[in-house]
Motif scaffolding. Structure first.
Motif, PDB file in Angstrom:
ATOM      1  N   PRO A  22      57.251  13.554 -56.682  1.00  0.00           N
ATOM      2  CA  PRO A  22      55.946  13.540 -56.661  1.00  0.00           C
ATOM      3  C   PRO A  22      55.603  14.987 -56.200  1.00  0.00           C
ATOM      4  O   PRO A  22      56.164  15.684 -55.475  1.00  0.00           O
ATOM      5  CB  PRO A  22      55.614  12.664 -55.105  1.00  0.00           C
ATOM      6  CG  PRO A  22      56.854  12.312 -54.672  1.00  0.00           C
ATOM      7  CD  PRO A  22      57.904  12.518 -55.994  1.00  0.00           C
ATOM      8  N   ALA A  23      54.279  15.407 -56.714  1.00  0.00           N
ATOM      9  CA  ALA A  23      53.855  16.733 -56.489  1.00  0.00           C
ATOM     10  C   ALA A  23      53.102  16.824 -55.451  1.00  0.00           C
ATOM     11  O   ALA A  23      52.934  17.726 -54.673  1.00  0.00           O
ATOM     12  CB  ALA A  23      52.966  17.061 -57.820  1.00  0.00           C
ATOM     13  N   ASN A  24      52.347  15.611 -55.028  1.00  0.00           N
ATOM     14  CA  ASN A  24      51.410  15.651 -53.705  1.00  0.00           C
ATOM     15  C   ASN A  24      52.155  15.143 -52.448  1.00  0.00           C
ATOM     16  O   ASN A  24      52.699  14.404 -52.587  1.00  0.00           O
ATOM     17  CB  ASN A  24      50.011  14.718 -54.248  1.00  0.00           C
ATOM     18  CG  ASN A  24      49.010  14.789 -53.020  1.00  0.00           C
ATOM     19  OD1 ASN A  24      49.278  15.276 -51.995  1.00  0.00           O
ATOM     20  ND2 ASN A  24      48.156  13.927 -53.225  1.00  0.00           N
ATOM     21  N   ASN A  25      51.968  16.080 -51.614  1.00  0.00           N
ATOM     22  CA  ASN A  25      52.673  15.414 -50.158  1.00  0.00           C
ATOM     23  C   ASN A  25      51.796  15.451 -48.904  1.00  0.00           C
ATOM     24  O   ASN A  25      52.199  15.751 -47.851  1.00  0.00           O
ATOM     25  CB  ASN A  25      54.054  16.350 -49.869  1.00  0.00           C
ATOM     26  CG  ASN A  25      53.521  17.951 -50.043  1.00  0.00           C
ATOM     27  OD1 ASN A  25      52.606  18.404 -49.822  1.00  0.00           O
ATOM     28  ND2 ASN A  25      54.474  18.760 -49.632  1.00  0.00           N
ATOM     29  N   ALA A  26      50.673  15.758 -49.487  1.00  0.00           N
ATOM     30  CA  ALA A  26      49.500  15.553 -48.343  1.00  0.00           C
ATOM     31  C   ALA A  26      49.514  14.131 -47.679  1.00  0.00           C
ATOM     32  O   ALA A  26      49.450  12.967 -48.248  1.00  0.00           O
ATOM     33  CB  ALA A  26      48.101  15.930 -49.021  1.00  0.00           C
ATOM     34  N   ASP A  29      47.190  11.554 -46.338  1.00  0.00           N
ATOM     35  CA  ASP A  29      45.712  11.310 -46.388  1.00  0.00           C
ATOM     36  C   ASP A  29      45.402   9.680 -45.918  1.00  0.00           C
ATOM     37  O   ASP A  29      46.184   9.031 -45.370  1.00  0.00           O
ATOM     38  CB  ASP A  29      45.304  11.439 -47.765  1.00  0.00           C
ATOM     39  CG  ASP A  29      45.718  10.750 -48.861  1.00  0.00           C
ATOM     40  OD1 ASP A  29      46.668   9.772 -48.445  1.00  0.00           O
ATOM     41  OD2 ASP A  29      45.406  10.652 -49.864  1.00  0.00           O
ATOM     42  N   ARG A  39      45.014   7.165 -47.502  1.00  0.00           N
ATOM     43  CA  ARG A  39      45.624   6.157 -48.359  1.00  0.00           C
ATOM     44  C   ARG A  39      47.095   5.957 -47.850  1.00  0.00           C
ATOM     45  O   ARG A  39      47.532   4.988 -47.908  1.00  0.00           O
ATOM     46  CB  ARG A  39      45.588   6.456 -49.668  1.00  0.00           C
ATOM     47  CG  ARG A  39      44.191   6.170 -50.415  1.00  0.00           C
ATOM     48  CD  ARG A  39      44.349   6.634 -51.865  1.00  0.00           C
ATOM     49  NE  ARG A  39      45.108   6.038 -52.729  1.00  0.00           N
ATOM     50  CZ  ARG A  39      45.628   6.422 -53.661  1.00  0.00           C
ATOM     51  NH1 ARG A  39      45.111   7.555 -54.424  1.00  0.00           N
ATOM     52  NH2 ARG A  39      46.383   5.539 -54.477  1.00  0.00           N
TER      53      ARG A  39
END
Length: 148
Positions: A75-79, A81, A83
């Motif tokens: 995965p590129a997104n590790n924020a 949030d 969800r």
């Protein structure tokens, strides 16, 4: 080749669920009942899974590429949030109410565990509803006409 590898790994996972008792909703619910009939055995199953995964990731990522794929897909997104917080909370509530999560629920179908045939349709409905909600919420409302 990839299909065979996935099939063998899926069968191994399913056998592990049956052997560990994770496909028995009563055992899972007893694990979650801290002040009643608490059964700590699933903590050992989860601990073993965490240790195995930790070691496995270290070994696998030493390779230049996976055995059955051209590249690793991470995965590129590790924020963190809303969800990522709401989804697991809903999952946990469902797990606590039904004693199932998706893998063990599918495994329990073959075993004829009580409640499985009521749980599975609702699980699939919930998965579809979640995807529909995300698609609807994050799809563009206004689109530009195609360029001539």
């Amino acid at each position: 080749m990839s299909f065979v590898v996935n099939l063998v790994l899926g069968l191994l996972f399913g056998i592990g669920l049956v052997v560990s008792g994770m496909s028995d909703p009563a055992k899972v619910l007893n694990f979650l009942d801290l002040f009643g009939t608490w059964d700590p055995s699933l903590a050992f199953v989860m601990g073993g899974a965490v240790v195995t995964t930790f070691i496995g990731y270290r070994l696998v990522f030493r390779r230049p590429k996976p055995v059955a794929a051209d590249a690793f897909h991470l995965p590129a997104n590790n924020a963190i949030d809303r969800r990522i917080l709401v989804g697991p909370a809903i999952f946990g509530i469902g797990w606590g109410l039904g004693g199932f999560c998706p893998g063990p629920a599918l495994t329990a179908t073959a075993l004829g565990a009580a409640g499985t045939y009521a749980f599975l349709p609702m699980m699939f409905l919930g998965m579809w509803l979640a995807r529909w909600t995300v698609d609807r919420r994050f799809s563009p409302v206004f689109t530009s006409p195609p360029a001539p």
